[in-house]
Design a protein around this motif. Structure first.
Motif, PDB file in Angstrom:
ATOM      1  N   LEU A  18       4.823  14.186   1.994  1.00 31.71           N
ATOM      2  CA  LEU A  18       4.643  12.760   1.759  1.00 31.71           C
ATOM      3  C   LEU A  18       6.019  12.138   1.750  1.00 31.71           C
ATOM      4  N   LYS A  55       7.018   9.266   1.381  1.00 27.85           N
ATOM      5  CA  LYS A  55       7.314   8.187   0.455  1.00 27.85           C
ATOM      6  C   LYS A  55       7.243   8.651  -0.984  1.00 27.85           C
ATOM      7  N   VAL A  65       7.709   2.887  -6.623  1.00 26.87           N
ATOM      8  CA  VAL A  65       6.660   2.666  -5.643  1.00 26.87           C
ATOM      9  C   VAL A  65       7.118   1.626  -4.618  1.00 26.87           C
ATOM     10  N   PRO A  66       6.931   1.880  -3.325  1.00 28.58           N
ATOM     11  CA  PRO A  66       7.282   0.856  -2.340  1.00 28.58           C
ATOM     12  C   PRO A  66       6.303  -0.302  -2.425  1.00 28.58           C
ATOM     13  N   THR A  67       6.751  -1.471  -2.098  1.00 26.53           N
ATOM     14  CA  THR A  67       5.871  -2.621  -2.235  1.00 26.53           C
ATOM     15  C   THR A  67       5.887  -3.471  -0.975  1.00 26.53           C
ATOM     16  N   VAL A  68       4.845  -4.270  -0.835  1.00 28.18           N
ATOM     17  CA  VAL A  68       4.833  -5.331   0.169  1.00 28.18           C
ATOM     18  C   VAL A  68       4.526  -6.604  -0.607  1.00 28.18           C
ATOM     19  N   SER A  69       4.666  -7.734   0.060  1.00 31.08           N
ATOM     20  CA  SER A  69       4.424  -8.972  -0.667  1.00 31.08           C
ATOM     21  C   SER A  69       2.933  -9.126  -0.932  1.00 31.08           C
ATOM     22  N   LEU A  70       2.646  -9.751  -2.058  1.00 31.33           N
ATOM     23  CA  LEU A  70       1.253 -10.001  -2.407  1.00 31.33           C
ATOM     24  C   LEU A  70       0.606 -10.896  -1.364  1.00 31.33           C
ATOM     25  N   ALA A 127       0.955 -10.865   1.837  1.00 29.02           N
ATOM     26  CA  ALA A 127       0.431 -10.096   2.979  1.00 29.02           C
ATOM     27  C   ALA A 127      -0.932  -9.543   2.628  1.00 29.02           C
ATOM     28  N   PHE A 128      -1.024  -8.975   1.428  1.00 27.87           N
ATOM     29  CA  PHE A 128      -2.308  -8.422   1.018  1.00 27.87           C
ATOM     30  C   PHE A 128      -3.356  -9.510   0.896  1.00 27.87           C
ATOM     31  N   LEU A 167      -3.879  10.794  -4.331  1.00 29.52           N
ATOM     32  CA  LEU A 167      -2.440  10.526  -4.305  1.00 29.52           C
ATOM     33  C   LEU A 167      -1.846  10.596  -5.698  1.00 29.52           C
ATOM     34  N   TYR A 220      -0.524   1.572 -11.419  1.00 30.39           N
ATOM     35  CA  TYR A 220      -0.105   1.898 -10.053  1.00 30.39           C
ATOM     36  C   TYR A 220      -0.644   0.877  -9.060  1.00 30.39           C
ATOM     37  N   LEU A 221      -1.912   0.507  -9.240  1.00 29.84           N
ATOM     38  CA  LEU A 221      -2.535  -0.375  -8.251  1.00 29.84           C
ATOM     39  C   LEU A 221      -2.035  -1.805  -8.373  1.00 29.84           C
ATOM     40  N   PHE A 222      -2.004  -2.315  -9.588  1.00 30.62           N
ATOM     41  CA  PHE A 222      -1.775  -3.742  -9.763  1.00 30.62           C
ATOM     42  C   PHE A 222      -0.552  -4.081 -10.579  1.00 30.62           C
ATOM     43  N   GLY A 223       0.218  -3.093 -10.987  1.00 32.78           N
ATOM     44  CA  GLY A 223       1.465  -3.415 -11.667  1.00 32.78           C
ATOM     45  C   GLY A 223       1.359  -3.628 -13.155  1.00 32.78           C
TER      46      GLY A 223
END
Lengths: 185, 202
Positions: free
Chosen positions: B18, B20, B25-30, B32-33, B72, B100-103
């Protein structure tokens, strides 16, 4: 809430963040659902691009509101902004612009890291699937809202064995501002 | 089109490390989601024939995510013990999994008064449904159903089949309604739980 933004970006503000793996897994789930809805892979590709287009037309507003950029004077500038500011701002990855054609109307966006396609392996029967097609749609939608009609297609795809993701953007025409009302109303 | 060469990696994807596996944890902008999520809901609204079908399909997407999220997280967790107790898995979902999912951890975990197979988890401001507004004509629909699907996937993957549904509950102190997830565990789980408890005592 997770806060943070791309590490090296100078101008991109930090948007509120969400775990990238949730994003990746959700996207994967969505692609799987689309494949089971449509029999034909080409249909799935088209649907992904359409979804991306709808996302792009709204995303560009947020981008323009939050990134402090000046007006782009050429398509070259535009491609740079997309690669170096928009992609880092939304996906925390940056891309390079390369392979310009002599007319300056076509270029490639090269990504080495793509959060949409982490953990993904494409099996043989889905060889024709353009997994990241949603990104092509986003770029097309976003640029159309700033009056540039473009075509985007994937040339290289790491899921198919290439060593990077290459999106080819071709500028078809610059459209003038279209007013929704006719002059004689 | 020329035939592409076969992938250069000879390892199967599950054998590859794996990459990553970093500490943060790597993030993307909210955003985008949020765009992806709302676009998918739009797609479903066009295709589904009823609200319950819409919810089912959304829940299915979340279910597949949840299956993988649990694997995971278990892989990355230092402690490798599987959870066998109902309260343990619920506390795991309420705490580390939500984090993990939502911070942030979920806000409330409660057992229902009328049955020991029903539990409630509350989140005062669910991240995924923050930018979704539901019109009156779609009233019973709750975009938190995606998160409900994720929870069901995690519970199922851990061996606790259940039904999870999401509901909006308005609260007098808050402007936006709270999302409450009702988790109803299946009878097989409760039987096993009773058996385990008897074995512990006896």
């Amino acid at each position: 809430m997770l806060r943070g933004g791309p590490a090296g970006a100078r101008n991109a503000p930090s948007l509120e963040q969400i775990n990238a793996e949730v994003f990746t897994l959700t996207y994967g789930s969505i692609v799987r659902q689309l494949i089971s809805d449509f029999e034909d892979i080409e249909e799935v590709n088209k649907q992904l691009e359409q979804m991306g287009y709808n996302m792009g037309i709204r995303l560009v507003d947020e981008f323009l509101a939050k990134a402090k950029i000046t007006r782009c004077s050429s398509f070259r500038d535009t491609a740079d902004v997309v690669a170096k500011q928009a992609l880092p701002m939304f996906l925390n990855v940056s891309a390079n612009v390369a392979n310009w054609n002599p007319d300056q109307t076509e270029c490639s966006l090269i990504l080495t890291d793509n959060p949409l396609a982490d953990f993904v392996e494409l099996p043989e029967e889905y060889r024709e699937l353009k997994y990241c097609n949603v990104l092509a749609g986003v770029v097309r939608g976003a640029l159309e809202m700033v009056n540039m009609e473009v075509e985007c297609r994937w040339v290289s795809d790491m899921l198919k064995g290439d060593d990077c993701y290459e999106l080819r953007i071709k500028l078809n025409e610059h459209r003038d501002e279209r007013f929704p009302f006719k002059d004689d109303d | 089109m020329n035939a592409r060469q076969p992938p250069k990696h000879s390892l199967n994807i599950v054998d590859r490390p794996l990459s990553k596996n970093r500490s943060e944890v790597p993030t993307v902008s909210l955003s985008a989601f949020a765009y992806l999520f709302s676009e998918y809901i739009q797609y479903l609204v066009d295709r589904a024939n009823s609200i319950s079908e819409l919810e089912d399909r959304l829940e299915k997407v979340g279910f597949e995510v949840g299956l993988r999220v649990l694997e995971l997280l278990s892989y990355r967790d230092k402690v490798l013990r599987r959870k066998t107790d109902v309260l343990d898995i619920l506390r795991f979902i309420h705490g580390p999994a939500w984090q993990y999912l939502f911070g942030k951890t979920a806000d409330d975990l409660q057992q229902a008064a009328n049955g020991d197979d029903e539990y409630y988890i509350r989140d005062y401001d669910l991240l995924v449904s923050r930018y979704i507004s539901v019109p009156r004509s779609y009233e019973p629909f709750n975009p938190g159903t995606l998160a409900a699907g994720i929870m069901r996937g995690m519970l199922d993957s851990a061996g606790f089949p259940a039904r999870v549904t999401a509901h909006f509950v308005s609260h007098k102190d808050r402007q936006r309604p709270i999302t409450t997830f009702m988790i109803k565990l299946e009878p097989s789980v409760m039987q096993r739980q009773a058996y385990l408890e008897a074995a512990k005592k006896g």
